[in-house]
Write a protein that holds these residues in place. Structure first.
Motif, PDB file in Angstrom:
ATOM      1  N   THR A  12      39.883  41.214  42.526  1.00  0.00           N
ATOM      2  CA  THR A  12      40.540  40.560  41.857  1.00  0.00           C
ATOM      3  C   THR A  12      40.982  39.069  42.836  1.00  0.00           C
ATOM      4  OG1 THR A  12      41.838  41.992  40.844  1.00  0.00           O
ATOM      5  CG2 THR A  12      42.739  39.986  40.589  1.00  0.00           C
ATOM      6  N   LEU A  13      41.066  39.143  44.160  1.00  0.00           N
ATOM      7  CA  LEU A  13      41.326  38.278  44.929  1.00  0.00           C
ATOM      8  C   LEU A  13      39.837  37.612  45.215  1.00  0.00           C
ATOM      9  CD1 LEU A  13      43.768  39.417  47.642  1.00  0.00           C
ATOM     10  CD2 LEU A  13      44.195  37.864  45.904  1.00  0.00           C
ATOM     11  N   ALA A  14      38.747  38.251  45.283  1.00  0.00           N
ATOM     12  CA  ALA A  14      37.467  37.715  45.454  1.00  0.00           C
ATOM     13  C   ALA A  14      36.975  36.837  44.286  1.00  0.00           C
ATOM     14  CB  ALA A  14      36.523  38.632  45.909  1.00  0.00           C
ATOM     15  N   VAL A  15      37.299  37.291  42.971  1.00  0.00           N
ATOM     16  CA  VAL A  15      37.228  36.599  41.899  1.00  0.00           C
ATOM     17  C   VAL A  15      37.990  35.453  41.779  1.00  0.00           C
ATOM     18  CG1 VAL A  15      36.933  36.893  39.493  1.00  0.00           C
ATOM     19  CG2 VAL A  15      36.147  38.713  40.660  1.00  0.00           C
ATOM     20  N   ALA A  16      39.016  35.572  42.094  1.00  0.00           N
ATOM     21  CA  ALA A  16      40.196  34.375  41.885  1.00  0.00           C
ATOM     22  C   ALA A  16      39.670  33.204  43.035  1.00  0.00           C
ATOM     23  CB  ALA A  16      41.368  34.892  42.166  1.00  0.00           C
ATOM     24  N   GLY A  17      39.138  33.662  44.064  1.00  0.00           N
ATOM     25  CA  GLY A  17      38.654  32.671  44.921  1.00  0.00           C
ATOM     26  C   GLY A  17      37.553  31.919  44.625  1.00  0.00           C
ATOM     27  N   MET A  18      36.703  32.403  43.727  1.00  0.00           N
ATOM     28  CA  MET A  18      35.536  31.633  43.295  1.00  0.00           C
ATOM     29  C   MET A  18      36.055  30.400  42.119  1.00  0.00           C
ATOM     30  SD  MET A  18      32.373  34.544  42.920  1.00  0.00           S
ATOM     31  CE  MET A  18      33.315  35.136  41.696  1.00  0.00           C
ATOM     32  N   GLN A  19      35.377  29.299  42.249  1.00  0.00           N
ATOM     33  CA  GLN A  19      35.540  28.223  41.430  1.00  0.00           C
ATOM     34  C   GLN A  19      34.202  28.223  40.541  1.00  0.00           C
ATOM     35  OE1 GLN A  19      36.502  24.581  43.521  1.00  0.00           O
ATOM     36  NE2 GLN A  19      38.732  25.634  44.142  1.00  0.00           N
ATOM     37  N   THR A  20      34.735  28.272  39.354  1.00  0.00           N
ATOM     38  CA  THR A  20      33.489  28.259  38.206  1.00  0.00           C
ATOM     39  C   THR A  20      33.703  27.166  37.544  1.00  0.00           C
ATOM     40  OG1 THR A  20      34.639  29.771  36.846  1.00  0.00           O
ATOM     41  CG2 THR A  20      33.103  30.571  38.275  1.00  0.00           C
ATOM     42  N   ALA A  21      34.949  26.192  37.378  1.00  0.00           N
ATOM     43  CA  ALA A  21      35.074  25.239  36.532  1.00  0.00           C
ATOM     44  C   ALA A  21      34.520  23.813  37.182  1.00  0.00           C
ATOM     45  CB  ALA A  21      36.774  25.045  36.309  1.00  0.00           C
ATOM     46  N   ARG A  22      33.978  23.223  36.528  1.00  0.00           N
ATOM     47  CA  ARG A  22      33.324  21.972  36.835  1.00  0.00           C
ATOM     48  C   ARG A  22      34.427  20.667  36.435  1.00  0.00           C
ATOM     49  NH1 ARG A  22      30.798  24.789  39.964  1.00  0.00           N
ATOM     50  NH2 ARG A  22      28.753  25.395  39.532  1.00  0.00           N
ATOM     51  N   TRP A  28      39.732  23.930  26.726  1.00  0.00           N
ATOM     52  CA  TRP A  28      40.261  25.103  26.012  1.00  0.00           C
ATOM     53  C   TRP A  28      39.319  26.096  26.558  1.00  0.00           C
ATOM     54  CZ3 TRP A  28      44.531  25.574  24.435  1.00  0.00           C
ATOM     55  CH2 TRP A  28      45.230  24.484  23.819  1.00  0.00           C
ATOM     56  N   ALA A  29      38.029  26.211  26.877  1.00  0.00           N
ATOM     57  CA  ALA A  29      37.183  27.142  27.367  1.00  0.00           C
ATOM     58  C   ALA A  29      37.673  27.530  28.614  1.00  0.00           C
ATOM     59  CB  ALA A  29      35.755  26.581  27.569  1.00  0.00           C
ATOM     60  N   THR A  30      37.954  26.731  29.658  1.00  0.00           N
ATOM     61  CA  THR A  30      38.532  27.149  30.960  1.00  0.00           C
ATOM     62  C   THR A  30      39.847  27.938  30.868  1.00  0.00           C
ATOM     63  OG1 THR A  30      37.763  25.060  31.902  1.00  0.00           O
ATOM     64  CG2 THR A  30      39.249  26.205  33.162  1.00  0.00           C
ATOM     65  N   ILE A  31      40.626  27.580  29.869  1.00  0.00           N
ATOM     66  CA  ILE A  31      41.928  28.182  29.606  1.00  0.00           C
ATOM     67  C   ILE A  31      41.667  29.662  29.019  1.00  0.00           C
ATOM     68  CG2 ILE A  31      44.016  28.261  28.167  1.00  0.00           C
ATOM     69  CD1 ILE A  31      44.019  25.006  28.612  1.00  0.00           C
ATOM     70  N   ALA A  35      42.962  33.088  30.630  1.00  0.00           N
ATOM     71  CA  ALA A  35      43.709  34.069  30.259  1.00  0.00           C
ATOM     72  C   ALA A  35      42.910  35.361  29.986  1.00  0.00           C
ATOM     73  CB  ALA A  35      43.931  33.433  28.800  1.00  0.00           C
ATOM     74  N   VAL A  36      41.564  35.435  29.748  1.00  0.00           N
ATOM     75  CA  VAL A  36      40.971  36.739  29.803  1.00  0.00           C
ATOM     76  C   VAL A  36      41.028  37.209  31.222  1.00  0.00           C
ATOM     77  CG1 VAL A  36      38.662  37.766  29.582  1.00  0.00           C
ATOM     78  CG2 VAL A  36      39.346  36.214  27.808  1.00  0.00           C
ATOM     79  N   GLY A  37      40.848  36.617  32.342  1.00  0.00           N
ATOM     80  CA  GLY A  37      40.851  37.148  33.721  1.00  0.00           C
ATOM     81  C   GLY A  37      42.178  37.725  33.921  1.00  0.00           C
ATOM     82  N   VAL A  38      43.328  36.991  33.534  1.00  0.00           N
ATOM     83  CA  VAL A  38      44.596  37.552  33.812  1.00  0.00           C
ATOM     84  C   VAL A  38      44.821  38.712  32.831  1.00  0.00           C
ATOM     85  CG1 VAL A  38      47.111  36.879  33.287  1.00  0.00           C
ATOM     86  CG2 VAL A  38      45.829  35.336  34.454  1.00  0.00           C
ATOM     87  N   GLY A  39      44.300  38.685  31.446  1.00  0.00           N
ATOM     88  CA  GLY A  39      44.644  40.057  30.814  1.00  0.00           C
ATOM     89  C   GLY A  39      44.316  41.027  31.606  1.00  0.00           C
TER      90      GLY A  39
END
Length: 128
Positions: A12-22, A28-31, A35-39
């Motif tokens: 989870t920490l490794a995935v959270a550290g990656m930035q995929t948003a530009r 809304w797609a980023t949100i 939300a899916v990741g947090v769920g």
């Protein structure tokens, strides 16, 4: 179980550290992605915390049930009883009991009276 939790936390920490948003991504797609990741992370933590739900408990008797034995019914028993005679209780007349109680004795100490200590100073002026 601890290894699973630690591994999930590290992932989870490794995935959270990656930035995929530009810069110009749709907001809304980023949100939605967040939300899916947090769920998913919440579901993983809830599943790890509720580990006893996967256990099944069965109860077995301590000893086998007794065997059933069929026998003929016993013959009826006839009991002859003597008649019961009920007599009223005898009436007893007696005077009231006499109780002698000594007079009460009251014991107390004499009262203690405290008076304030009075100091009187007199100044006498003598002129010679």
């Amino acid at each position: 179980m601890k290894k699973l939790i630690v591994g999930t936390l590290a992932l989870t920490l490794a995935v959270a550290g990656m930035q995929t948003a530009r810069a110009n991504d749709a907001t809304w797609a980023t949100i939605g992605k967040v939300a899916v990741g947090v769920g998913i992370a919440g579901a993983i933590v809830a599943t790890a915390a509720d580990s006893h739900a996967a256990c099944a408990v069965t109860y077995a008797p301590a000893c086998p049930p007794p065997a059933v034995v069929y026998a003929p019914a016993p013959p009826p028993v006839v009991v002859y009883r003597q008649p019961v005679v009920v007599a009223p209780a005898p009436v007893i007349c007696a005077p009231r009991p006499v109780v002698i109680v000594p007079r009460p004795v009251i014991v107390h100490r004499p009262a203690v009276v405290l008076r304030p200590h009075v100091v009187v100073r007199r100044t006498v002026w003598r002129v010679w």
